[in-house]
Structure formats: structure tokens, C-alpha cells
Design an enzyme around this catalytic site. Structure first.
Site, PDB file in Angstrom:
ATOM      1  N   ASP A 107       0.915  -1.408   0.000  1.00 15.75           N
ATOM      2  CA  ASP A 107      -0.242   0.138   0.135  1.00 15.75           C
ATOM      3  C   ASP A 107       0.874   1.227  -0.010  1.00 15.75           C
ATOM      4  O   ASP A 107       1.944   1.317   0.520  1.00 15.75           O
ATOM      5  CB  ASP A 107      -0.881   0.073   1.262  1.00 15.75           C
ATOM      6  CG  ASP A 107      -2.324   0.250   0.929  1.00 15.75           C
ATOM      7  OD1 ASP A 107      -2.685   0.639  -0.403  1.00 15.75           O
ATOM      8  OD2 ASP A 107      -3.013   0.489   2.107  1.00 15.75           O
ATOM      9  N   GLY A 134       0.167   5.265  -4.413  1.00 16.93           N
ATOM     10  CA  GLY A 134      -0.400   6.359  -5.019  1.00 16.93           C
ATOM     11  C   GLY A 134      -0.151   7.712  -4.112  1.00 16.93           C
ATOM     12  O   GLY A 134       0.365   8.795  -4.623  1.00 16.93           O
ATOM     13  N   ARG A 135      -0.040   7.495  -2.886  1.00 18.71           N
ATOM     14  CA  ARG A 135       0.321   8.399  -1.891  1.00 18.71           C
ATOM     15  C   ARG A 135       1.860   8.923  -2.241  1.00 18.71           C
ATOM     16  O   ARG A 135       2.243  10.228  -2.125  1.00 18.71           O
ATOM     17  CB  ARG A 135       0.128   8.279  -0.795  1.00 18.71           C
ATOM     18  CG  ARG A 135      -1.236   8.453  -0.155  1.00 18.71           C
ATOM     19  CD  ARG A 135      -1.816   7.975   1.048  1.00 18.71           C
ATOM     20  NE  ARG A 135      -1.912   6.435   0.836  1.00 18.71           N
ATOM     21  CZ  ARG A 135      -1.924   5.602   2.023  1.00 18.71           C
ATOM     22  NH1 ARG A 135      -2.009   6.310   3.066  1.00 18.71           N
ATOM     23  NH2 ARG A 135      -2.087   4.308   1.689  1.00 18.71           N
ATOM     24  N   ARG A 179       0.035   8.628 -10.536  1.00 20.88           N
ATOM     25  CA  ARG A 179       0.156   7.673  -9.441  1.00 20.88           C
ATOM     26  C   ARG A 179       0.882   6.370 -10.228  1.00 20.88           C
ATOM     27  O   ARG A 179       1.426   5.512  -9.476  1.00 20.88           O
ATOM     28  CB  ARG A 179      -1.272   7.143  -9.591  1.00 20.88           C
ATOM     29  CG  ARG A 179      -2.243   8.018  -8.706  1.00 20.88           C
ATOM     30  CD  ARG A 179      -3.556   7.636  -8.758  1.00 20.88           C
ATOM     31  NE  ARG A 179      -3.660   6.172  -8.010  1.00 20.88           N
ATOM     32  CZ  ARG A 179      -3.635   5.874  -6.818  1.00 20.88           C
ATOM     33  NH1 ARG A 179      -3.765   6.931  -6.028  1.00 20.88           N
ATOM     34  NH2 ARG A 179      -3.918   4.549  -6.410  1.00 20.88           N
ATOM     35  N   HIS A 200       3.512   3.073  -8.732  1.00 20.54           N
ATOM     36  CA  HIS A 200       3.425   1.787  -8.895  1.00 20.54           C
ATOM     37  C   HIS A 200       4.529   1.246  -9.535  1.00 20.54           C
ATOM     38  O   HIS A 200       5.297  -0.027  -9.445  1.00 20.54           O
ATOM     39  CB  HIS A 200       2.092   1.181  -9.869  1.00 20.54           C
ATOM     40  CG  HIS A 200       0.824   1.591  -9.283  1.00 20.54           C
ATOM     41  ND1 HIS A 200       0.419   1.420  -8.177  1.00 20.54           N
ATOM     42  CD2 HIS A 200      -0.163   2.073  -9.794  1.00 20.54           C
ATOM     43  CE1 HIS A 200      -0.806   1.727  -7.641  1.00 20.54           C
ATOM     44  NE2 HIS A 200      -1.203   2.372  -8.913  1.00 20.54           N
ATOM     45  N   LEU A 219      12.060 -20.494  -2.552  1.00 24.46           N
ATOM     46  CA  LEU A 219      11.099 -19.550  -2.111  1.00 24.46           C
ATOM     47  C   LEU A 219       9.986 -19.994  -2.895  1.00 24.46           C
ATOM     48  O   LEU A 219       9.917 -20.102  -4.296  1.00 24.46           O
ATOM     49  CB  LEU A 219      11.763 -18.240  -2.285  1.00 24.46           C
ATOM     50  CG  LEU A 219      10.682 -17.043  -1.852  1.00 24.46           C
ATOM     51  CD1 LEU A 219      10.079 -17.073  -0.633  1.00 24.46           C
ATOM     52  CD2 LEU A 219      11.349 -15.772  -2.619  1.00 24.46           C
ATOM     53  N   ARG A 244       2.179  -4.679   6.992  1.00 24.81           N
ATOM     54  CA  ARG A 244       1.126  -3.618   6.287  1.00 24.81           C
ATOM     55  C   ARG A 244       1.814  -2.379   5.900  1.00 24.81           C
ATOM     56  O   ARG A 244       2.219  -1.806   7.187  1.00 24.81           O
ATOM     57  CB  ARG A 244      -0.256  -3.422   6.715  1.00 24.81           C
ATOM     58  CG  ARG A 244      -1.353  -2.597   6.325  1.00 24.81           C
ATOM     59  CD  ARG A 244      -2.313  -3.309   5.572  1.00 24.81           C
ATOM     60  NE  ARG A 244      -2.664  -2.192   4.672  1.00 24.81           N
ATOM     61  CZ  ARG A 244      -3.895  -2.638   4.189  1.00 24.81           C
ATOM     62  NH1 ARG A 244      -4.836  -3.264   4.576  1.00 24.81           N
ATOM     63  NH2 ARG A 244      -4.313  -1.730   3.179  1.00 24.81           N
ATOM     64  N   LEU A 296      -7.160  -5.328   7.322  1.00 17.36           N
ATOM     65  CA  LEU A 296      -6.653  -6.751   6.755  1.00 17.36           C
ATOM     66  C   LEU A 296      -7.010  -6.558   5.252  1.00 17.36           C
ATOM     67  O   LEU A 296      -6.403  -7.321   4.305  1.00 17.36           O
ATOM     68  CB  LEU A 296      -7.744  -7.938   7.473  1.00 17.36           C
ATOM     69  CG  LEU A 296      -6.906  -8.514   8.471  1.00 17.36           C
ATOM     70  CD1 LEU A 296      -7.864  -9.809   8.807  1.00 17.36           C
ATOM     71  CD2 LEU A 296      -5.582  -8.759   8.676  1.00 17.36           C
ATOM     72  N   GLU A 350       1.216 -12.659  13.231  1.00 13.57           N
ATOM     73  CA  GLU A 350       1.661 -11.328  13.806  1.00 13.57           C
ATOM     74  C   GLU A 350       1.395 -10.209  12.664  1.00 13.57           C
ATOM     75  O   GLU A 350       1.943 -10.389  11.535  1.00 13.57           O
ATOM     76  CB  GLU A 350       3.044 -11.434  14.414  1.00 13.57           C
ATOM     77  CG  GLU A 350       3.331 -12.491  15.472  1.00 13.57           C
ATOM     78  CD  GLU A 350       2.495 -12.040  16.576  1.00 13.57           C
ATOM     79  OE1 GLU A 350       2.466 -10.859  16.868  1.00 13.57           O
ATOM     80  OE2 GLU A 350       1.964 -13.009  17.547  1.00 13.57           O
TER      81      GLU A 350
HETATM   82  C1  FPP Z   1      -1.803  -0.259  -3.446  1.00 12.20           C
HETATM   83  O1  FPP Z   1      -1.157   1.208  -3.558  1.00 12.20           O
HETATM   84  C2  FPP Z   1      -0.934  -1.003  -4.498  1.00 12.20           C
HETATM   85  C3  FPP Z   1      -1.551  -1.642  -5.575  1.00 12.20           C
HETATM   86  C4  FPP Z   1      -3.065  -1.653  -5.702  1.00 12.20           C
HETATM   87  C5  FPP Z   1      -0.933  -2.229  -6.751  1.00 12.20           C
HETATM   88  C6  FPP Z   1       0.391  -3.000  -6.501  1.00 12.20           C
HETATM   89  C7  FPP Z   1       1.069  -2.970  -7.764  1.00 12.20           C
HETATM   90  C8  FPP Z   1       2.457  -3.148  -7.712  1.00 12.20           C
HETATM   91  C9  FPP Z   1       3.389  -2.812  -6.924  1.00 12.20           C
HETATM   92  C10 FPP Z   1       3.076  -3.144  -9.256  1.00 12.20           C
HETATM   93  C11 FPP Z   1       2.742  -4.657  -9.895  1.00 12.20           C
HETATM   94  C12 FPP Z   1       2.892  -6.081  -8.968  1.00 12.20           C
HETATM   95  C13 FPP Z   1       3.922  -6.876  -9.180  1.00 12.20           C
HETATM   96  C14 FPP Z   1       3.850  -8.001  -8.410  1.00 12.20           C
HETATM   97  C15 FPP Z   1       5.007  -6.565 -10.231  1.00 12.20           C
HETATM   98  P1  FPP Z   1      -2.238   2.157  -3.715  1.00 12.20           P
HETATM   99  O2  FPP Z   1      -2.475   2.586  -5.178  1.00 12.20           O
HETATM  100  O3  FPP Z   1      -3.766   1.728  -2.987  1.00 12.20           O
HETATM  101  O4  FPP Z   1      -1.700   3.516  -3.028  1.00 12.20           O
HETATM  102  P2  FPP Z   1      -2.474   4.699  -2.098  1.00 12.20           P
HETATM  103  O5  FPP Z   1      -3.316   3.994  -1.103  1.00 12.20           O
HETATM  104  O6  FPP Z   1      -1.464   5.545  -1.540  1.00 12.20           O
HETATM  105  O7  FPP Z   1      -3.348   5.312  -3.294  1.00 12.20           O
END
Ligand code: FPP
Length: 235
Positions: A2, A5-6, A15, A19, A113, A170, A177, A189
Site C-alpha cells: 500500500d 499512489g500517495r 500514480r 506503482h 522460495l 502492512r 486486513l 503477527e
Molecule cells: C496499492 O497502492 C498498490 C496496488 C493496488 C498495486 C500494487 C502493484 C505493484 C506494486 C506493481 C505490480 C505488481 C507486481 C507483483 C510486479 P495504492 O495505489 O492503493 O496507493 P494509495 O493507497 O497511496 O493510493
């Protein structure tokens, strides 16, 4: 994972830049888990709810995932990493399904792994599909209802055959969750860090594991009972 975006917003970037930077955190986390001998790493890459994001963002995330899988296959094989995916995979675009199936097939022999990617994932949906399949097996006479116990039920989950997670990390300071491994996390944990996913690096994972190692996991017992168990002769 998570906070992508921020992270981008803080830098006045789109955004997607968050990613993209998050993919580097994926690489470093996978590498570190492999180095530490952690047997299973599950990444929540795309939730069922994420389908409701703007079309361009869903498309971009699918693109990044495909790119990651294509570029990483060699590295995964070389390092003995078996890729698996869990979720409603049939909802993914056919191109993503194809590359995913290829990487899963080609890395299946990896023993160092298991890298589990949760895609189009919902823990509640996972439980429901387990119940449906179990009921079918009961109706077909393959399973005796009285013999349904937790190990049997777990074997119907997407994670069947894998151990339950010990630690949930997290990022971005969220205390939820979010329907991630809803059944499997019963005794995990939980570690919450304010760090946004794109900034989450080796030192952050080591800090999470360090804190985990200092937790007393009692599984419903008293601390005293646990200490007695630990010093009891093992035979
Ligand atoms: C949550 O941050 C993140 C996602 C919904 C996407 C996660 C994807 C990647 C890191 C890239 C692709 C994945 C792999 C395995 C190569 P958010 O967009 O909700 O951020 P925010 O809460 O700050 O808006």
C-alpha cells in the site's frame, strides 16, 4: 503493498510512477526473502476491489505485472523461486493469464522460495469457493462431513499445501486486513509501518522481522506455559 499512489502524490508525480517504483520494492523484497531463507512470500498485488479503479489504472497495473513476469522469469528460475498465483485468475485479461501460466509452469521446480501473487484476490471469495468445492465433494461421497477439520478445509483454499503466514506486513500505516488471506491470517503477527510501499526496502523488511522475533506468540497459552515448553527436554 500500500501507498504507491500517495508516494507519487507527495512527489507531484502521476500514480503510475508510484506503482512503477513499487515494482523495485517487489524485486528487493523477493531477493531479501530468498536470502533469509523465508519459505513463502505472498504479495497482495491486486484485490478484487481494485477492478473498480479507473480503467487506465487497471490497465497500467496489468501492464506492469506482465512486464514484471516477462522480465523476471530468468531471475526467478536461476534463484530457485517458484511463482504461484492466487485469486479469481479467470478474471485477468487473457494475455496476463497466459504469461502467468507460463511463469508458474517454468518456475515450478524452484525449491528456495514460493512467491505467491494475490491477483484479483478476495479472502471471502476464496472461502466461498472452498465451501462450494467441499460441498460438491461431500455430495459426491468423496468427503465424510464428520471428518471435515481445519487441515482438510485449508486444503480447499487457494493456498492449499502452504503453511499459514507467520507475519503480515502492512505498509503506509493502514490498520486493516482488507480481505487479505482472511482465513489464513488467524494467528499471524501484524506489523504496520508508515513507510509507503515504494520506499519499503531491505532494511524495512529486516525491521519487521526483527520486531516479529521479539513478539511472544502464545497461541492462547499463558506466557508461563510457553516458557515451560521451550525449556522442556525435546527427547
Ligand atoms: C496499492 O497502492 C498498490 C496496488 C493496488 C498495486 C500494487 C502493484 C505493484 C506494486 C506493481 C505490480 C505488481 C507486481 C507483483 C510486479 P495504492 O495505489 O492503493 O496507493 P494509495 O493507497 O497511496 O493510493
Amino acid at each position: 503493498m500500500d501507498g504507491n499512489g500517495r508516494w507519487a502524490e507527495q512527489r507531484s508525480l502521476p500514480r503510475l510512477a508510484g506503482h512503477k517504483a513499487g515494482v523495485e520494492s517487489v524485486r528487493e523484497t523477493v531477493r531479501t526473502c530468498r536470502e533469509l531463507g523465508i519459505p513463502v512470500l505472498t504479495l497482495y498485488a491486486f484485490s478484487r476491489e481494485n477492478w473498480s479503479r479507473p480503467h487506465w489504472e487497471v490497465k497500467a497495473l496489468m501492464g506492469l505485472l506482465t512486464q514484471y513476469l516477462r522480465s523476471e522469469i530468468k531471475e526467478l528460475k536461476k534463484n530457485g523461486i517458484a511463482l504461484k498465483a492466487l485469486g479469481e485468475l479467470e478474471k485477468l485479461p487473457p494475455k496476463v493469464q497466459d504469461v502467468l501460466a507460463r511463469v508458474v509452469r517454468e518456475t515450478a521446480a524452484g525449491e528456495e522460495l514460493v512467491l505467491n501473487l494475490a491477483l484479483s484476490y478476495s479472502g471471502r471469495a476464496e472461502i466461498l469457493q472452498a465451501v462450494r468445492r467441499l460441498v460438491q465433494d461431500v455430495q459426491a461421497g468423496r468427503v465424510e462431513p464428520g471428518l471435515i477439520d481445519e487441515p482438510l478445509f485449508s486444503s480447499y483454499l487457494y493456498t492449499g499445501g502452504l503453511p499459514d503466514p507467520d507475519l503480515l506486513v502492512r505498509t503506509s500505516g493502514e490498520f486493516r486486513l482488507s480481505d487479505f488471506l482472511t482465513y489464513q491470517l488467524a494467528y499471524a503477527e501484524i506489523y504496520v509501518t508508515k513507510t509507503f510501499w515504494p520506499d519499503f526496502r531491505k532494511k524495512d523488511l529486516l525491521a519487521a522481522i526483527g520486531e516479529y522475533q521479539n513478539r511472544e506468540r502464545r497461541f492462547g497459552l499463558t506466557g508461563e506455559q510457553l516458557r515451560e515448553k521451550k525449556v522442556a527436554p525435546t527427547g
